[in-house]
Design an enzyme around this catalytic site. Structure first.
Site, PDB file in Angstrom:
ATOM      1  N   THR A   9      56.921   5.200  20.415  1.00 46.62           N
ATOM      2  CA  THR A   9      55.926   5.719  21.373  1.00 46.62           C
ATOM      3  C   THR A   9      56.164   4.844  22.764  1.00 46.62           C
ATOM      4  OG1 THR A   9      54.428   6.440  19.616  1.00 46.62           O
ATOM      5  CG2 THR A   9      53.388   5.966  21.666  1.00 46.62           C
ATOM      6  N   ARG A  21      50.279  17.774  12.466  1.00 44.69           N
ATOM      7  CA  ARG A  21      49.576  16.572  12.298  1.00 44.69           C
ATOM      8  C   ARG A  21      49.615  15.928  13.884  1.00 44.69           C
ATOM      9  NH1 ARG A  21      51.419  11.116  14.272  1.00 44.69           N
ATOM     10  NH2 ARG A  21      50.265   9.595  13.006  1.00 44.69           N
ATOM     11  N   VAL A  22      48.515  15.373  14.312  1.00 41.82           N
ATOM     12  CA  VAL A  22      48.391  14.595  15.499  1.00 41.82           C
ATOM     13  C   VAL A  22      48.037  13.206  15.315  1.00 41.82           C
ATOM     14  CG1 VAL A  22      47.444  14.737  17.975  1.00 41.82           C
ATOM     15  CG2 VAL A  22      47.964  16.740  16.605  1.00 41.82           C
ATOM     16  N   GLY A  23      48.682  12.403  16.053  1.00 40.10           N
ATOM     17  CA  GLY A  23      48.246  10.773  15.876  1.00 40.10           C
ATOM     18  C   GLY A  23      47.251  10.366  17.009  1.00 40.10           C
ATOM     19  N   ASP A  24      47.101   9.334  17.162  1.00 39.55           N
ATOM     20  CA  ASP A  24      46.081   8.680  18.117  1.00 39.55           C
ATOM     21  C   ASP A  24      46.414   8.766  19.709  1.00 39.55           C
ATOM     22  OD1 ASP A  24      48.425   7.048  17.719  1.00 39.55           O
ATOM     23  OD2 ASP A  24      47.258   5.345  18.642  1.00 39.55           O
ATOM     24  N   THR A  54      50.010   1.821  20.051  1.00 41.35           N
ATOM     25  CA  THR A  54      51.078   2.250  19.494  1.00 41.35           C
ATOM     26  C   THR A  54      50.878   1.752  17.777  1.00 41.35           C
ATOM     27  OG1 THR A  54      53.598   2.433  18.966  1.00 41.35           O
ATOM     28  CG2 THR A  54      52.594   0.288  20.119  1.00 41.35           C
ATOM     29  N   GLY A  55      51.652   2.561  16.904  1.00 52.48           N
ATOM     30  CA  GLY A  55      51.367   2.359  15.278  1.00 52.48           C
ATOM     31  C   GLY A  55      50.916   3.257  14.611  1.00 52.48           C
ATOM     32  N   THR A  56      50.671   3.312  13.247  1.00 54.51           N
ATOM     33  CA  THR A  56      50.209   4.678  12.628  1.00 54.51           C
ATOM     34  C   THR A  56      48.854   5.045  13.138  1.00 54.51           C
ATOM     35  OG1 THR A  56      51.623   3.301  10.643  1.00 54.51           O
ATOM     36  CG2 THR A  56      50.012   5.145  10.277  1.00 54.51           C
ATOM     37  N   GLY A  57      48.983   6.082  13.565  1.00 57.14           N
ATOM     38  CA  GLY A  57      48.033   6.767  14.369  1.00 57.14           C
ATOM     39  C   GLY A  57      46.711   6.739  13.691  1.00 57.14           C
TER      40      GLY A  57
HETATM   41  N1  ASP Z   1      50.937   6.425  17.331  1.00 51.99           N
HETATM   42  C1  ASP Z   1      51.841   7.204  17.130  1.00 51.99           C
HETATM   43  C2  ASP Z   1      51.174   8.066  16.180  1.00 51.99           C
HETATM   44  O1  ASP Z   1      50.804   7.925  15.313  1.00 51.99           O
HETATM   45  C3  ASP Z   1      52.966   6.716  16.728  1.00 51.99           C
HETATM   46  C4  ASP Z   1      53.717   5.330  17.254  1.00 51.99           C
HETATM   47  O2  ASP Z   1      52.859   4.747  17.971  1.00 51.99           O
HETATM   48  O3  ASP Z   1      54.823   4.922  16.785  1.00 51.99           O
HETATM   49  O4  ASP Z   1      51.492   9.336  16.424  1.00 51.99           O
END
Ligand code: ASP
Length: 357
Positions: A221, A249-252, A272-275
């Site tokens: 991201t 699915r939609v993340g953060d 960025t990360g597991t949303g």
């Molecule tokens: N945060 C993003 C999501 O969860 C993915 C990422 O940042 O790697 O969609």
């Protein structure tokens, strides 16, 4: 000339000189501009990163950051700089945004993005778009040309077309590396493999080599926070989300307050990360609230949310952040995060792994 007349003339000249001096008095100094960029956080380890790949990431992040710095140095707005840098990274197949984004479980590319202007709290976001070349520009169009904050799916792309933004065939976003990464993940998990997407080039005779850690493929991201000469801050984020995501699915990233937030009252953040964790904690807004309500220095606020609150939930990822008074920060709890920062008159600072400053 009578004395009275001379006195009057002198007075007029003195008054004129004083007026001219006030007119030329130095303006309050313009704010120093600054910019911070990320290209995703995750299991990015020296042991699994090929030197050529690392060099390519460093060079892409450097060029993108310098392009943003140029916009700001020339007096462009923080929103302009955020959009310009993210457009570059969306076109760069190394990153999980635009071209080079990860695939969903059914072999599609669904893109999310958001942008926020800290000077007026205006924001725009899009989720699940498949045809607009630059999702960040679509988010900006939502912010500036619609009465809404968030649009999704085909409707969002239709708004993009109507706003004159470049539309592409979904195969434009295809990269062999991401496709093979999806196939490998689905095979490993025993899930069905979708058909190769329409419009993709024919498969290469030999599989493309992994260039970095397999799990880094889930990430990549991109995000930018910037401070312009007028003292305004902005944030933007763009992503393909998590690899093999399903069910829409939609993340953060496109959720204002979770993955993206900006207010001149406090700070601007891109995550960025597991949303899912970032949404549950409202990470971006949480950091800005610590700055606003507790008066915390930016770095401390970012560290508190990432290393205490996110870790307490076993979440993973990181943020970049900026304040109107020029504090710059990044914080992450993963092995690495592609990142760079640059402030007026300073030197570019770039990092990949967690043992770099
Ligand atoms: N945060 C993003 C999501 O969860 C993915 C990422 O940042 O790697 O969609």
């Amino acid at each position: 000339m009578p004395l009275r007349m001379i006195r009057f003339t002198i007075c007029v000249l003195v008054a004129l000189a004083a007026w001219a001096a006030v007119g030329q008095s130095p303006q309050p100094p313009a704010h120093h501009w600054a910019i911070v960029v990320h290209g995703g956080a995750g299991v990015i380890e020296r042991s699994s990163m090929k030197p050529e790949a690392e060099a390519a990431y460093r060079s892409s992040i450097t060029q993108a950051t310098e392009a943003g710095a140029k916009v700001l140095a020339q007096g462009g707005t923080s929103v302009d700089a955020v959009e310009a840098v993210i457009q570059i990274l969306e076109d760069d197949p190394l990153f999980n945004a635009g071209r080079g984004a990860v695939f969903t479980a059914d072999g599609k590319i669904e893109l999310d993005a958001a942008i926020m202007d800290g000077s007026n709290l205006k924001a725009g976001a899009v989720a699940g778009v498949t045809r607009t070349r630059h999702p960040i520009s679509l988010a900006r169009a939502v912010m500036e040309k619609s009465p809404h904050v968030m649009l999704i799916g085909a409707g969002a792309d239709a708004f993009g077309a109507q706003s004159g933004l470049e539309q592409v065939d979904p195969s434009f976003f295809f990269t062999e590396r991401r496709w093979q990464s999806l196939v490998r993940q689905l095979q490993k998990e025993g899930r069905p493999i979708p058909a190769r997407p329409a419009g993709a080039p024919p498969p290469p005779p030999v599989p493309v080599a992994e260039i970095d850690a397999p799990s880094a493929h889930k990430y990549g991201t991109v995000g930018v926070v910037a401070l312009d000469r007028a003292g305004n801050i902005a944030a933007g984020t763009s992503t393909g989300g998590t690899q093999a995501k399903q069910w829409g699915r939609v993340g953060d990233s496109p959720i204002i307050g979770a993955g993206t937030y900006a207010s001149n009252q406090s700070c601007a953040v891109s995550a960025t990360g597991t949303g899912e964790y970032f949404i549950r904690l409202g990470v971006a807004r949480e950091i800005c609230n610590l700055v606003y309500f507790k008066g915390m220095p930016l770095q401390q606020a970012a560290d508190q949310v990432i290393h205490k609150e996110l870790e307490a939930l076993h979440g993973d990822g990181g943020v970049i952040a900026i304040t109107p008074d020029g504090q710059l920060a990044w914080s992450f709890n993963t092995a690495g995060m592609f990142r760079a920062k640059l402030a007026e008159g300073g030197k570019l600072q770039i990092g990949v792994y967690n043992d770099e400053p």
